[in-house]
Motif scaffolding. Structure first.
Motif, PDB file in Angstrom:
ATOM      1  N   ARG A  45      -7.777 -64.114   0.271  1.00  0.00           N
ATOM      2  CA  ARG A  45      -8.967 -63.856   1.028  1.00  0.00           C
ATOM      3  C   ARG A  45      -8.383 -63.932   3.001  1.00  0.00           C
ATOM      4  O   ARG A  45      -8.745 -62.756   3.533  1.00  0.00           O
ATOM      5  CB  ARG A  45      -9.972 -65.819   1.288  1.00  0.00           C
ATOM      6  N   ARG A  46      -6.929 -64.152   3.120  1.00  0.00           N
ATOM      7  CA  ARG A  46      -6.282 -64.105   4.563  1.00  0.00           C
ATOM      8  C   ARG A  46      -6.197 -63.298   4.605  1.00  0.00           C
ATOM      9  O   ARG A  46      -5.891 -62.624   5.640  1.00  0.00           O
ATOM     10  CB  ARG A  46      -5.706 -65.252   4.742  1.00  0.00           C
ATOM     11  N   SER A  47      -5.354 -62.487   3.462  1.00  0.00           N
ATOM     12  CA  SER A  47      -3.853 -61.212   3.415  1.00  0.00           C
ATOM     13  C   SER A  47      -6.087 -60.236   3.728  1.00  0.00           C
ATOM     14  O   SER A  47      -5.073 -59.041   4.069  1.00  0.00           O
ATOM     15  CB  SER A  47      -4.416 -61.506   1.911  1.00  0.00           C
ATOM     16  N   ILE A  48      -7.009 -60.408   3.303  1.00  0.00           N
ATOM     17  CA  ILE A  48      -7.860 -59.425   3.262  1.00  0.00           C
ATOM     18  C   ILE A  48      -8.478 -59.830   4.355  1.00  0.00           C
ATOM     19  O   ILE A  48      -8.233 -58.022   5.392  1.00  0.00           O
ATOM     20  CB  ILE A  48      -9.199 -60.076   2.221  1.00  0.00           C
ATOM     21  N   GLY A  49      -8.698 -60.192   5.402  1.00  0.00           N
ATOM     22  CA  GLY A  49      -8.414 -60.376   7.144  1.00  0.00           C
ATOM     23  C   GLY A  49      -7.551 -59.710   7.489  1.00  0.00           C
ATOM     24  O   GLY A  49      -7.515 -59.100   8.529  1.00  0.00           O
ATOM     25  N   TRP A  50      -6.007 -60.307   7.212  1.00  0.00           N
ATOM     26  CA  TRP A  50      -5.046 -60.042   7.761  1.00  0.00           C
ATOM     27  C   TRP A  50      -5.192 -58.223   7.872  1.00  0.00           C
ATOM     28  O   TRP A  50      -4.841 -57.826   8.778  1.00  0.00           O
ATOM     29  CB  TRP A  50      -3.722 -60.242   7.490  1.00  0.00           C
ATOM     30  N   LEU A  51      -5.150 -57.570   6.710  1.00  0.00           N
ATOM     31  CA  LEU A  51      -5.600 -56.027   6.729  1.00  0.00           C
ATOM     32  C   LEU A  51      -5.873 -55.362   7.858  1.00  0.00           C
ATOM     33  O   LEU A  51      -5.428 -54.249   8.874  1.00  0.00           O
ATOM     34  CB  LEU A  51      -5.708 -55.414   5.001  1.00  0.00           C
ATOM     35  N   ARG A  52      -8.207 -56.257   7.535  1.00  0.00           N
ATOM     36  CA  ARG A  52      -8.849 -56.078   8.581  1.00  0.00           C
ATOM     37  C   ARG A  52      -7.507 -55.414   9.565  1.00  0.00           C
ATOM     38  O   ARG A  52      -8.204 -54.887  10.567  1.00  0.00           O
ATOM     39  CB  ARG A  52      -9.845 -55.785   8.582  1.00  0.00           C
ATOM     40  N   HIS A  53      -7.926 -56.785  10.131  1.00  0.00           N
ATOM     41  CA  HIS A  53      -7.012 -57.136  11.547  1.00  0.00           C
ATOM     42  C   HIS A  53      -5.967 -56.088  11.736  1.00  0.00           C
ATOM     43  O   HIS A  53      -6.432 -55.348  12.902  1.00  0.00           O
ATOM     44  CB  HIS A  53      -6.212 -57.997  11.956  1.00  0.00           C
ATOM     45  N   CYS A  54      -5.245 -55.576  11.143  1.00  0.00           N
ATOM     46  CA  CYS A  54      -3.947 -54.766  11.300  1.00  0.00           C
ATOM     47  C   CYS A  54      -4.676 -52.893  11.596  1.00  0.00           C
ATOM     48  O   CYS A  54      -4.159 -52.600  12.412  1.00  0.00           O
ATOM     49  CB  CYS A  54      -3.027 -54.687  10.354  1.00  0.00           C
ATOM     50  N   HIS A  55      -6.114 -52.944  10.303  1.00  0.00           N
ATOM     51  CA  HIS A  55      -6.334 -51.585  10.539  1.00  0.00           C
ATOM     52  C   HIS A  55      -7.161 -51.307  11.774  1.00  0.00           C
ATOM     53  O   HIS A  55      -7.049 -50.336  12.301  1.00  0.00           O
ATOM     54  CB  HIS A  55      -7.071 -51.421   9.716  1.00  0.00           C
ATOM     55  N   ASP A  56      -7.998 -52.221  12.419  1.00  0.00           N
ATOM     56  CA  ASP A  56      -8.180 -52.253  13.396  1.00  0.00           C
ATOM     57  C   ASP A  56      -7.891 -51.942  14.364  1.00  0.00           C
ATOM     58  O   ASP A  56      -8.049 -51.317  15.281  1.00  0.00           O
ATOM     59  CB  ASP A  56      -9.478 -53.785  13.371  1.00  0.00           C
ATOM     60  N   MET A  96      -1.284 -48.423  10.022  1.00  0.00           N
ATOM     61  CA  MET A  96      -1.193 -47.598   8.813  1.00  0.00           C
ATOM     62  C   MET A  96      -1.127 -48.614   8.106  1.00  0.00           C
ATOM     63  O   MET A  96      -0.373 -49.433   7.712  1.00  0.00           O
ATOM     64  CB  MET A  96      -0.405 -46.317   8.740  1.00  0.00           C
ATOM     65  N   ILE A  97      -2.294 -48.505   6.624  1.00  0.00           N
ATOM     66  CA  ILE A  97      -2.159 -49.172   5.336  1.00  0.00           C
ATOM     67  C   ILE A  97      -2.435 -48.534   3.689  1.00  0.00           C
ATOM     68  O   ILE A  97      -2.591 -47.927   4.322  1.00  0.00           O
ATOM     69  CB  ILE A  97      -3.491 -50.009   5.502  1.00  0.00           C
ATOM     70  N   CYS A  98      -0.982 -48.869   3.373  1.00  0.00           N
ATOM     71  CA  CYS A  98      -0.261 -47.821   2.759  1.00  0.00           C
ATOM     72  C   CYS A  98      -0.392 -49.782   0.999  1.00  0.00           C
ATOM     73  O   CYS A  98      -0.603 -50.429   1.355  1.00  0.00           O
ATOM     74  CB  CYS A  98       0.406 -47.493   2.504  1.00  0.00           C
ATOM     75  N   SER A  99      -1.063 -48.786   0.199  1.00  0.00           N
ATOM     76  CA  SER A  99      -0.808 -49.557  -1.271  1.00  0.00           C
ATOM     77  C   SER A  99      -0.215 -48.559  -2.611  1.00  0.00           C
ATOM     78  O   SER A  99       0.033 -46.721  -2.162  1.00  0.00           O
ATOM     79  CB  SER A  99      -2.306 -49.928  -1.635  1.00  0.00           C
ATOM     80  N   VAL A 100       0.742 -49.679  -3.159  1.00  0.00           N
ATOM     81  CA  VAL A 100       0.950 -48.605  -4.462  1.00  0.00           C
ATOM     82  C   VAL A 100       0.077 -49.661  -5.898  1.00  0.00           C
ATOM     83  O   VAL A 100      -0.456 -50.380  -5.331  1.00  0.00           O
ATOM     84  CB  VAL A 100       2.194 -49.347  -4.396  1.00  0.00           C
ATOM     85  N   CYS A 101       0.440 -48.804  -6.950  1.00  0.00           N
ATOM     86  CA  CYS A 101      -0.322 -49.046  -7.988  1.00  0.00           C
ATOM     87  C   CYS A 101      -1.835 -49.492  -8.160  1.00  0.00           C
ATOM     88  O   CYS A 101      -2.333 -49.354  -7.035  1.00  0.00           O
ATOM     89  CB  CYS A 101       0.742 -49.510  -8.220  1.00  0.00           C
ATOM     90  N   SER A 102      -1.962 -50.899  -8.075  1.00  0.00           N
ATOM     91  CA  SER A 102      -2.725 -51.881  -8.298  1.00  0.00           C
ATOM     92  C   SER A 102      -3.463 -52.051  -7.169  1.00  0.00           C
ATOM     93  O   SER A 102      -4.099 -53.175  -6.860  1.00  0.00           O
ATOM     94  CB  SER A 102      -2.683 -52.747  -9.210  1.00  0.00           C
ATOM     95  N   GLY A 103      -2.465 -52.469  -6.118  1.00  0.00           N
ATOM     96  CA  GLY A 103      -2.666 -52.551  -3.958  1.00  0.00           C
ATOM     97  C   GLY A 103      -3.617 -52.146  -3.903  1.00  0.00           C
ATOM     98  O   GLY A 103      -4.427 -52.440  -2.798  1.00  0.00           O
ATOM     99  N   SER A 104      -3.835 -50.709  -4.514  1.00  0.00           N
ATOM    100  CA  SER A 104      -5.114 -49.919  -3.725  1.00  0.00           C
ATOM    101  C   SER A 104      -6.949 -51.199  -3.754  1.00  0.00           C
ATOM    102  O   SER A 104      -7.865 -50.775  -3.597  1.00  0.00           O
ATOM    103  CB  SER A 104      -5.490 -48.935  -4.409  1.00  0.00           C
ATOM    104  N   LEU A 105      -6.683 -51.852  -5.173  1.00  0.00           N
ATOM    105  CA  LEU A 105      -8.018 -52.780  -5.641  1.00  0.00           C
ATOM    106  C   LEU A 105      -8.093 -53.547  -4.047  1.00  0.00           C
ATOM    107  O   LEU A 105      -9.313 -53.565  -3.386  1.00  0.00           O
ATOM    108  CB  LEU A 105      -8.162 -53.277  -6.863  1.00  0.00           C
TER     109      LEU A 105
END
Length: 369
Positions: free
Chosen positions: A108-119, A123-132
């Motif tokens: 939950r904290r990681s999702i909030g941080w990813l949104r903050h960084c993107h906003d 640039m947000i990248c993922s590998v393999c199942s990280g895309s989920l």
């Protein structure tokens, strides 16, 4: 926050650490990015350009923890202490392919941080199942993505607002192409080379590739994917048919045989089969035959006409066309790419006779090998 020790032109990259992270992909990304501008010069005796990147392993907090694989991770910084990155990379995650869960404080904290960084413009990248995780954060809604082929079905079911291209290695989407997803774990190399080329030029990307002996995957994920599912359906009748098909796919007209086994009208059987498997019965049988052909190409030197007959096709040309369409390579190209070293092939032949090899083909075709 700022860091005066980092050059102004330095690319700041944060690699997200989570308990389910695959350490090999996480630290593999760190190693490749840290080699930009330096390793080529060290290998060739030419000038180096240190300081082009600064890569940090970032987590909810900086306390060390063990991954689900039992390996210790020591983050460089927590979310509250890390400088705002230019790029965030989410590694492969060890998730339940049937029902991945992100209902933990770390996620939950990681999702909030990813949104903050993107906003904030990262640039947000993922590998393999990280895309989920990117999809769970809502970052991919209305856009496109790829993921490991093994997670494609669950991805489509959970995130219908994302256009998934599971056959691709890399997909860039969103304004400015600031969202990047890569396929299987090894496609982290494609992603890293893409980032190096994007920020430092194609020549530097080729230097990194040559130092680490990397190659692109221009053919996509198709040659690597298993075309048949590995999960037994909830429908017992269809499950019985699938087990029968795994052993009898090479027989003439196996679809008609399954219809007869089911005791259902043909149209009812086909609807029920598709509901349970996501495939039409004929498509499923063809996938079984292609998986068996792939196994024979990998483990034997049999010519294509013999392989074609063994998997149920009288016309080798038809098998070749179907193979190209489903796999993305011709049978000859597939054999060159995936045939093991001669020593391994000799060992495999010594370990099992003809009946053992056929059993392996059946298990492979069913998605069990």
């Amino acid at each position: 926050m700022t860091d005066a020790s980092v050059p102004q032109a330095c690319l700041r990259v944060a690699v997200l650490a989570l308990p389910d992270a695959a350490p090999a992909t996480l630290y593999g990304m760190v190693e490749l990015l840290d080699s930009v501008g330096t390793h080529w010069g060290l290998m060739t005796g030419t000038p180096t350009r240190p300081g082009l990147t600064r890569t940090q392993v970032v987590a909810a907090d900086a306390a060390p923890f063990t991954t689900s694989a039992g390996i210790w991770l020591r983050p460089d910084a927590g979310f509250d202490d890390a400088p705002l990155p230019d790029v965030v990379c989410v590694p492969a995650l060890t998730l339940d392919v049937r029902a991945p869960s992100f209902d933990t404080p770390a996620y939950r904290r990681s999702i909030g941080w990813l949104r903050h960084c993107h906003d904030a413009g990262a640039m947000i990248c993922s590998v393999c199942s990280g895309s989920l995780l990117l999809a769970e954060a809502g970052l991919l809604d209305g856009g496109e993505a790829t993921t490991h082929w093994g997670y494609a079905d669950i991805f489509r079911r959970r995130y219908p607002r994302v256009r998934l291209h599971a056959e691709r290695i890399l997909v860039a989407t969103g304004p400015g192409h600031r969202l990047l997803t890569a396929g299987g774990a090894a496609s982290q190399n494609d992603l890293m080379l893409y980032l190096v080329a994007r920020f430092f030029g194609a020549e530097e990307a080729m230097r990194v590739a040559r130092v680490h002996l990397l190659q692109w995957h221009p053919e996509g994920q198709q040659p690597y994917a298993c075309l048949t599912g590995t999960q037994a359906p909830d429908d017992q009748l269809i499950g019985d048919c699938l087990r029968w098909a795994a052993a009898h796919y090479a027989t003439p007209n196996p679809v008609a045989a399954m219809v007869a086994m089911s005791g259902l009208p043909e149209r009812s059987f086909k609807r029920r089969f598709r509901r349970a498997t996501g495939h039409a019965p004929l498509d499923y049988v063809q996938n079984l035959r292609i998986e068996a052909a792939k196994h024979l190409l990998e483990t034997t030197e049999a010519p294509l006409d013999e392989i074609s007959a063994r998997v149920g096709y009288e016309d080798p040309a038809f098998l070749r066309r179907l193979f190209v369409r489903r796999v993305g390579l011709s049978p000859a190209q597939y054999r060159r790419r995936f045939s093991p070293a001669p020593l391994l092939r000799t060992a495999a032949r010594a370990d099992c006779g003809a009946s053992g090899a056929d059993g392996a083909v059946n298990a492979r075709a069913a998605g069990l090998g």
